[in-house]
Design a protein around this motif. Structure first.
Motif, short mmCIF file in Angstrom:
data_model
loop_
_atom_site.label_atom_id
_atom_site.label_comp_id
_atom_site.label_asym_id
_atom_site.label_seq_id
_atom_site.Cartn_x
_atom_site.Cartn_y
_atom_site.Cartn_z
N PHE A 63 -1.54 7.53 3.32
CA PHE A 63 -0.69 8.92 2.95
C PHE A 63 -1.57 9.94 3.61
CE2 PHE A 63 0.84 5.90 -0.45
CZ PHE A 63 2.00 6.11 -0.38
N GLY A 85 -0.84 -0.13 5.11
CA GLY A 85 -0.70 -0.80 3.76
C GLY A 85 -0.41 -1.95 3.41
N ARG A 139 6.63 -8.65 2.96
CA ARG A 139 7.28 -9.23 1.72
C ARG A 139 7.05 -8.50 0.52
NH1 ARG A 139 8.49 -15.52 -0.23
NH2 ARG A 139 7.17 -15.01 -1.82
N GLY A 199 -2.09 -8.29 5.93
CA GLY A 199 -2.12 -9.15 6.89
C GLY A 199 -2.20 -10.79 6.63
N ALA A 200 -1.33 -11.24 5.44
CA ALA A 200 -1.55 -12.67 5.27
C ALA A 200 -0.77 -13.15 6.43
CB ALA A 200 -0.59 -12.78 4.16
N GLN A 218 12.14 -7.15 6.48
CA GLN A 218 10.96 -7.77 6.26
C GLN A 218 10.72 -8.41 7.64
OE1 GLN A 218 10.73 -10.61 2.84
NE2 GLN A 218 9.77 -12.09 4.20
N GLY A 239 0.86 -1.10 -0.02
CA GLY A 239 -0.14 0.09 0.20
C GLY A 239 1.04 1.38 -0.03
N THR A 243 9.19 -15.76 6.86
CA THR A 243 10.62 -15.59 6.29
C THR A 243 11.52 -14.36 6.50
OG1 THR A 243 10.02 -15.25 4.08
CG2 THR A 243 10.31 -17.52 4.75
N ASP A 268 -6.46 6.04 4.12
CA ASP A 268 -5.57 6.21 3.17
C ASP A 268 -4.23 6.52 4.19
OD1 ASP A 268 -3.53 6.92 1.57
OD2 ASP A 268 -4.45 8.28 0.24
N SER A 270 -6.74 0.70 3.45
CA SER A 270 -7.99 1.42 2.85
C SER A 270 -9.12 0.31 2.66
CB SER A 270 -7.58 2.03 1.54
OG SER A 270 -6.67 1.10 0.79
N ASP A 271 -8.74 -0.88 2.96
CA ASP A 271 -9.79 -1.97 2.55
C ASP A 271 -10.34 -2.33 3.89
OD1 ASP A 271 -11.18 -4.33 1.85
OD2 ASP A 271 -9.60 -5.05 1.04
#
Ligand SMILES: Cc1cc2nc3c(=O)[nH]c(=O)nc-3n(C[C@H](O)[C@H](O)[C@H](O)COP(=O)(O)OP(=O)(O)OC[C@H]3O[C@@H](n4cnc5c(N)ncnc54)[C@H](O)[C@@H]3O)c2cc1C
Lengths: 266, 320
Positions: free
Chosen positions: B305, B264, B234, B267-268, B247, B211, B251, B303, B286-287
C-alpha cells in the motif's frame, strides 16, 4: 435404477508438487513421494455430495474410485476410500509404464466397461503431473458418452446432468442425459478431509484389481510401446535466481521504477 | 526439409476479420508446411481474402449445421471429416479448453498423438512445452502419421504470406450422428470485460494476493499506469475480491509476460505454475521469508500500500 447413482471417480497417484519433481534419464517422470492428485479431491467431493443427496451408500448409491498405475497407486485409492468412496478399482500392469493420454483413456474406457452400468464418470480438471486435461474428452469419445467438462457447478435432476462451464469470454450452462463424463474445477466445492471414522471404515472396503489381460487389452497398445508421442529432450528450466532484494526505506517505489526503466520496461 | 500439410482449426471467425491470436495460430501452422484452415462458421468474403493473405490455400467450412450450441463433440467429428478430405500430416488448434478437448477427441478418432500447451514449433514437427508447473522444458514429437498440436498464444507472430493466394472454399458436411452424444449448451452469458489487456496476451501483468486485503485499487492503478493486465492469486479470487477469470496459476491462467509484478502474494507452487516463465518478475511482499523472493529478479520487502502507489506516481511523473 430409480434415483440412485453409480458414480466412478477417476483418481491419479501423482508426485507431490510440494517437493521438487524430476524427469529421469528415460525422460519419464520420477514417481517418488506421491499422493492422490489434489485436483481429484474435488471430483470425489462432487461425487460424494451427489450420492449423499440421494441417501448415500445405504440407499444403493455407489462412489467407486478408479485408478490406473503401479502397485503404489493403490495408495491413491486408499485415500479416496478414507475420504468416503465406497470401493476401489485398480488397473495395474507393468506394461502400463509410460502411457500417454491416448493409452490412458483406452485403458480407463475398458475398465469402465468392465465395471458396467455406470451413470456418471467424474474426473478432476487435469492431473497435477501431466496437466493436459485430455483424458476426460478422450474417454467421452471412446465410450460414446456426452462430456460435461470443466464444471464449476454440477447438478443431477433425474437422468439429466447440468453444469456451469466458465470459459474465456462466456459462462455457459451445458446439459446432457446420463450416462455422462464430467470433469470438475477447483471452483466447484471445498473437498473434505478423511476423518478418524472414515480411516477405520476404509480398512473394510474392497479394491478390485484388473490386469490388461483381464480387460482384453494388449500390452503393445499401451505404455511406452503404444505411446503416440515421444519426449525427445527434457531439461530442467534453469532455476530462477533471486535478483536484487531491497527493504523499503520510504523510496522503494521509486527504486522499483528505476529497475523497470533499466530493463526498458517503462 | 519435408513440408507437412497442416490443417489449422479456427472456431468462430468475426465477420470483420480474424483476431490477432487466430492469425498467430495460422503463422504457427505455416512453420510446419502449407496450411489449410477449417473454420467452424461460414466465413465472409473479406475473411476468406484475409485467410489467403495469411497463406491459407483451402478453407473448409461445415454445411449449415450449427455446431456452436454443442460442447466440442460435433466439432471434433466434423474436423475428423475434414481431415479425411484434406489428409493433413498435422492439425493445429488453439490451447483453450475447447481446443485441447477437440484435439483429444481427434487423437482418438485419428489414432494421432496429441501435444498440448505448445510454446514453439519446429518445421520437423518438434514441439516445445514446459511441464511440471514450469520447472522443466521438454521437446516432444508425435510418432503417429498425423500429429495434433494445441498451441499457446505467442508461439508464432502473424505475418502475411510472401504471395497472397485466393483460397478455394470447400464445404464438408457434418457427419451423421455427430450430435447424438453431444452435450447441449442451453445458456450463455458474456463475462464482464475489464477494458484492460487480455491476461494471457498482455506484455505486463500486475497481480495481487491476500496481502491486498480485498483492496485491489493499488494493483489496478499500477496496472493502468503500465498498460498492464490485472492478475490475482487464488486466495484473492476465493475471497471473492476479484473474479476467478483473473486467477493466475495451476487452476487459473498461465501467463508468460515480459514483466510480472506480484504484490501481496506468497508464491506458492500453484501460483508459480502460472507465472514463473515470465521474463522478469518483480515482487512486493512485507515478509522477507516469502518464497516469491526466491524467483524475483527485483524484490521489495515492504508494504504494497506504500510501494505500489509510489511507483505509480513515479511512472506518471516520468511520463509527464
Ligand atoms: C488444487 C489447488 C490449486 C491451486 N491453484 C492455485 C492457482 O491457480 N493460483 C494460485 O495463486 N493459487 C492456487 N492455489 C493456492 C495456493 O496453494 C496458495 O494458497 C495461494 O496461492 C496463496 O495466495 P496468496 O499468496 O495471495 O496468499 P498467502 O499465501 O496468504 O500470501 C499472502 C502474502 O501477502 C503478504 N502480505 C500481507 N500483507 C501485505 C502487505 N500489506 N504488503 C505486501 N505484502 C503483504 C504476506 O507476507 C504473504 O506472503 C491452489 C491450491 C490448491 C490446493
Amino acid at each position: 435404477m430409480g434415483d440412485t447413482l453409480k458414480i466412478v471417480v477417476l483418481v491419479k497417484h501423482v508426485p507431490d508438487a510440494q517437493f521438487d519433481r524430476h524427469i529421469g534419464p528415460d525422460r519419464t517422470l520420477e514417481r517418488s513421494e506421491s499422493i492422490l492428485s489434489e485436483l481429484d479431491e474435488y471430483a470425489l467431493e462432487a461425487a460424494l455430495q451427489l450420492s449423499e443427496a440421494r441417501g448415500g451408500e445405504k440407499a444403493g448409491n455407489q462412489v467407486i474410485a478408479l485408478t490406473m498405475g503401479t502397485a503404489d497407486a493403490a495408495n491413491a485409492l486408499k485415500k479416496a476410500l478414507q475420504i468416503g468412496a465406497s470401493s476401489g478399482v485398480h488397473v495395474t500392469d507393468e506394461a502400463l509404464a509410460g502411457s500417454d493420454a491416448w493409452a490412458t483413456s483406452l485403458v480407463l474406457a475398458a475398465a469402465l466397461r468392465a465395471i458396467g452400468d455406470v451413470d456418471l464418470i467424474v474426473a478432476g480438471m487435469a492431473s497435477t503431473d501431466g496437466e493436459t486435461s485430455l483424458v476426460p474428452a478422450q474417454l467421452a469419445e471412446r465410450l460414446g458418452l456426452p462430456q460435461l467438462t470443466f464444471a464449476s457447478s454440477l447438478e443431477v435432476e433425474g437422468r439429466t446432468a447440468v453444469i456451469r462451464r466458465d470459459g474465456g469470454t462466456t459462462s455457459d450452462t451445458v446439459e446432457a442425459d446420463l450416462p455422462a463424463v464430467v470433469s470438475v474445477t477447483d471452483q466447484i466445492n471445498e473437498p473434505r478431509y478423511p476423518n478418524f471414522k472414515g480411516i477405520l471404515a476404509a480398512k473394510k472396503k474392497k479394491i478390485a484389481t484388473f490386469s490388461l489381460a483381464d480387460l482384453g487389452l494388449d500390452a503393445g497398445q499401451v505404455g511406452s510401446a503404444g505411446a503416440l508421442t515421444r519426449v525427445e529432450q527434457a531439461e530442467p528450466r534453469p532455476a530462477r535466481t533471486a535478483g536484487t532484494i531491497i527493504t523499503d526505506e520510504g523510496d522503494a517505489g521509486v527504486k522499483l521504477v528505476d529497475f523497470l526503466a533499466a530493463q526498458k520496461l517503462v | 526439409m519435408t513440408m507437412t500439410a497442416t490443417l489449422v482449426y479456427l472456431d468462430v471467425l468475426p465477420a470483420e476479420g480474424l483476431r490477432k491470436p487466430q492469425l498467430d495460430l495460422l503463422a504457427a501452422g505455416r512453420i510446419l508446411g502449407p496450411v489449410s484452415a477449417a473454420v467452424a462458421t461460414p466465413p465472409s468474403d473479406a475473411v476468406v481474402q484475409q485467410l489467403g493473405e495469411h497463406g491459407v490455400e483451402t478453407v473448409y467450412t461445415p454445411d449449415e449445421s450449427d455446431l456452436s450450441s454443442y460442447l466440442v463433440a460435433p466439432q471434433a467429428a466434423w474436423l475428423a471429416a475434414v481431415a479425411a478430405v484434406a489428409q493433413p500430416g498435422a492439425i493445429v488448434l488453439d490451447n483453450s479448453f475447447e481446443g485441447k478437448e477437440i484435439a483429444g477427441r481427434l487423437g482418438v478418432r485419428l489414432d494421432a498423438g496429441v501435444i498440448t500447451d505448445v510454446v514453439a514449433l519446429e518445421a520437423d514437427g518438434t514441439a516445445h512445452k514446459s511441464v511440471l508447473a514450469g520447472s522443466y522444458e521438454v521437446s516432444a514429437k508425435a510418432t503417429s502419421p498425423v500429429a495434433v498440436f494445441t498451441v499457446k498464444p505467442g508461439a508464432a507472430e502473424a505475418a502475411a504470406a510472401p504471395a497472397a493466394g485466393s483460397p478455394t472454399v470447400t464445404t464438408v458436411e457434418v457427419p451423421q450422428g455427430a450430435f447424438a452424444h453431444a452435450a447441449r449448451i442451453t445458456g450463455r452469458t458474456d463475462r464482464p470485460r475489464s477494458g484492460r489487456p487480455e491476461l494471457t496476451e498482455a506484455a505486463i501483468v500486475v497481480a495481487g494476493g491476500r496481502g491486498t486485503d480485498g483492496d485491489f485499487g493499488p494493483i489496478e492503478e499500477l496496472a493502468d499506469a503500465l498498460g498492464a493486465a490485472v492478475g490475482a492469486s487464488r486466495a484473492a479470487t476465493d475471497a471473492g475480491w476479484i473474479s476467478h477469470d483473473f486467477q493466475v496459476g495451476q487452476t487459473g491462467k498461465t501467463v508468460s509476460p515480459q514483466l510480472y509484478i506480484s504484490a501481496g502474494i506468497s508464491g506458492a507452487i500453484q501460483q508459480k505454475a502460472g507465472m514463473q516463465t515470465a521474463k522478469i518478475i518483480v515482487a512486493v511482499n512485507s515478509d522477507p521469508e516469502s518464497p516469491v523472493f526466491e524467483i524475483a529478479d527485483f524484490g521489495v520487502v515492504g508494504d504494497l500500500f506504500k510501494v505500489l502507489p509510489q511507483a505509480t506516481e513515479e511512472i506518471k511523473r516520468r511520463r509527464a
